[in-house]
Design a protein around this motif. Structure first.
Motif, short mmCIF file in Angstrom:
data_model
loop_
_atom_site.label_atom_id
_atom_site.label_comp_id
_atom_site.label_asym_id
_atom_site.label_seq_id
_atom_site.Cartn_x
_atom_site.Cartn_y
_atom_site.Cartn_z
N VAL A 121 7.14 3.08 -5.91
CA VAL A 121 6.83 1.87 -6.72
C VAL A 121 7.66 0.88 -7.09
O VAL A 121 8.21 0.24 -6.99
CB VAL A 121 5.42 1.67 -7.77
CG1 VAL A 121 5.57 0.63 -7.76
CG2 VAL A 121 4.20 2.11 -6.54
N THR A 154 9.93 -1.86 -5.76
CA THR A 154 10.17 -3.05 -6.14
C THR A 154 11.70 -3.45 -6.91
O THR A 154 11.83 -4.98 -6.30
CB THR A 154 9.23 -3.22 -7.54
OG1 THR A 154 8.26 -2.68 -6.95
CG2 THR A 154 9.42 -4.44 -8.29
N VAL A 192 -2.18 1.53 -5.29
CA VAL A 192 -1.36 0.81 -6.26
C VAL A 192 -2.25 -0.10 -7.62
O VAL A 192 -3.35 -0.13 -7.41
CB VAL A 192 -0.72 -0.30 -5.91
CG1 VAL A 192 -0.59 -1.18 -6.84
CG2 VAL A 192 -0.18 -0.16 -4.49
N ASP A 211 1.22 0.46 -12.13
CA ASP A 211 1.56 0.04 -11.90
C ASP A 211 2.23 -1.28 -11.51
O ASP A 211 3.32 -2.20 -11.43
CB ASP A 211 2.09 0.27 -10.24
CG ASP A 211 1.32 1.65 -9.62
OD1 ASP A 211 2.61 2.70 -10.53
OD2 ASP A 211 1.05 2.15 -8.30
N PRO A 234 -1.44 -6.04 -4.99
CA PRO A 234 -1.59 -4.17 -5.18
C PRO A 234 -2.27 -4.08 -3.97
O PRO A 234 -4.15 -4.35 -3.49
CB PRO A 234 -1.89 -3.58 -5.92
CG PRO A 234 -2.85 -5.27 -6.35
CD PRO A 234 -2.02 -6.50 -5.76
N ARG A 237 1.51 -1.15 0.14
CA ARG A 237 -0.20 -0.08 0.14
C ARG A 237 1.09 1.29 -0.30
O ARG A 237 2.18 1.38 0.66
CB ARG A 237 -0.66 -0.23 1.22
CG ARG A 237 -0.48 0.05 2.41
CD ARG A 237 -1.61 0.55 3.53
NE ARG A 237 -2.02 -0.53 3.79
CZ ARG A 237 -3.35 0.07 4.67
NH1 ARG A 237 -3.52 0.22 5.19
NH2 ARG A 237 -4.47 -1.54 4.46
N LEU A 238 0.40 2.50 -0.45
CA LEU A 238 1.16 3.65 -0.72
C LEU A 238 0.48 4.36 -0.21
O LEU A 238 -0.86 4.88 0.30
CB LEU A 238 0.60 4.10 -2.23
CG LEU A 238 1.48 3.54 -3.36
CD1 LEU A 238 1.60 3.49 -4.50
CD2 LEU A 238 2.62 3.09 -2.79
N ARG A 255 4.42 6.95 -8.19
CA ARG A 255 4.67 6.40 -9.48
C ARG A 255 6.58 5.99 -9.32
O ARG A 255 6.58 4.68 -9.55
CB ARG A 255 4.29 6.35 -10.76
CG ARG A 255 3.10 6.94 -10.78
CD ARG A 255 2.12 6.01 -10.99
NE ARG A 255 1.72 5.22 -9.19
CZ ARG A 255 0.77 5.79 -8.89
NH1 ARG A 255 0.05 6.52 -8.97
NH2 ARG A 255 0.60 4.76 -7.89
#
Length: 231
Positions: free
Chosen positions: A67, A71, A106, A110, A102, A3-4, A64
């Motif tokens: 993410v 990653t 997200v 992404d 996600p 989660r963002l 973005r």
């Protein structure tokens, strides 16, 4: 589950930063309980992003990029290549397989980038590195996968713990999570689908605000927020 988290003010960012680890641990622990019968167990990833003072376009750009940075960090740790072996101190001594899913904020773009990046970095099964891919798998938000399971637990608790038949008797619900969220939004739809006017949502809250009504919030308005992806 990745989660963002994008707090709306410097003060809120400081508060989120102070309990980020506790939030992530608590979410992972809940996932472990929920996923006790599958080998992957439970885990969670919380990316705290400072977007204060940015325009909407700037905020989206930073999210973005975050993410992508997250990653690459995970792939640095788990991809077994000559380059990573030179730089990683491995106390575990065994290959680790991680999967991402996600969560809040997200987006499909992404997910597609994460999969392509995993392939480029040499991950053994890049298509499995993240779930809910736009052209394959099951979109959890679209189909309400998690919420369907949550509602089974709720139904059992109502009937066997509280002695309420939700198809015949009125009951109240308080929810944490906004109508634009995966779990809460779909749960609102399921509650109204299964129990109709018997369910009264007397309170709902998430990071952006809250609403309450002792008589129950208007179903049509709640569903409008859900379908419009509105907080």
């Amino acid at each position: 589950g990745m989660r963002l988290v994008t707090p709306h003010s410097p003060e809120q960012h400081a508060l989120e930063s102070a309990h980020q680890y506790d939030e992530c641990y608590g979410l992972a622990f809940a996932q472990q309980l929920k996923n006790k019968d599958i080998p992957e167990g439970g885990s969670k990833a919380v990316n705290l992003i400072d977007v204060n003072g940015l325009s909407p376009a700037g905020k989206n750009f930073v999210m973005r990029k975050s993410v992508k940075a997250f990653t690459d960090t995970i792939l640095d740790l788990v991809v077994d290549t000559e380059e990573t072996r030179e730089r990683i101190v491995d106390y575990y001594g065994r290959k680790e397989v991680l999967y991402l899913g996600p969560d809040e904020q997200v987006i499909p773009e992404d997910i597609e980038w994460v999969i392509s990046r995993a392939a480029k970095r040499g991950y053994d099964t890049p298509a499995a590195f993240m779930s809910s891919k736009p052209r394959s798998g099951i979109n959890h938000k679209e189909y309400g996968v998690t919420s369907e399971g949550v509602n089974v637990y709720l139904d059992v608790a109502l009937r066997h713990v509280l002695g309420i038949d939700p198809t015949r008797e009125s009951f109240t619900i308080k929810m944490t999570g906004g109508p634009d969220g995966d779990v809460a939004g779909n749960e609102l739809k399921i509650l109204m689908r299964e129990y109709g006017d018997n369910v009264k949502v007397v309170g709902i809250a998430d990071h952006s605000g809250c609403a309450e009504d002792p008589a129950g919030l208007d179903h049509a308005e709640l569903l409008r927020l859900v379908h419009g992806n509105l907080c």
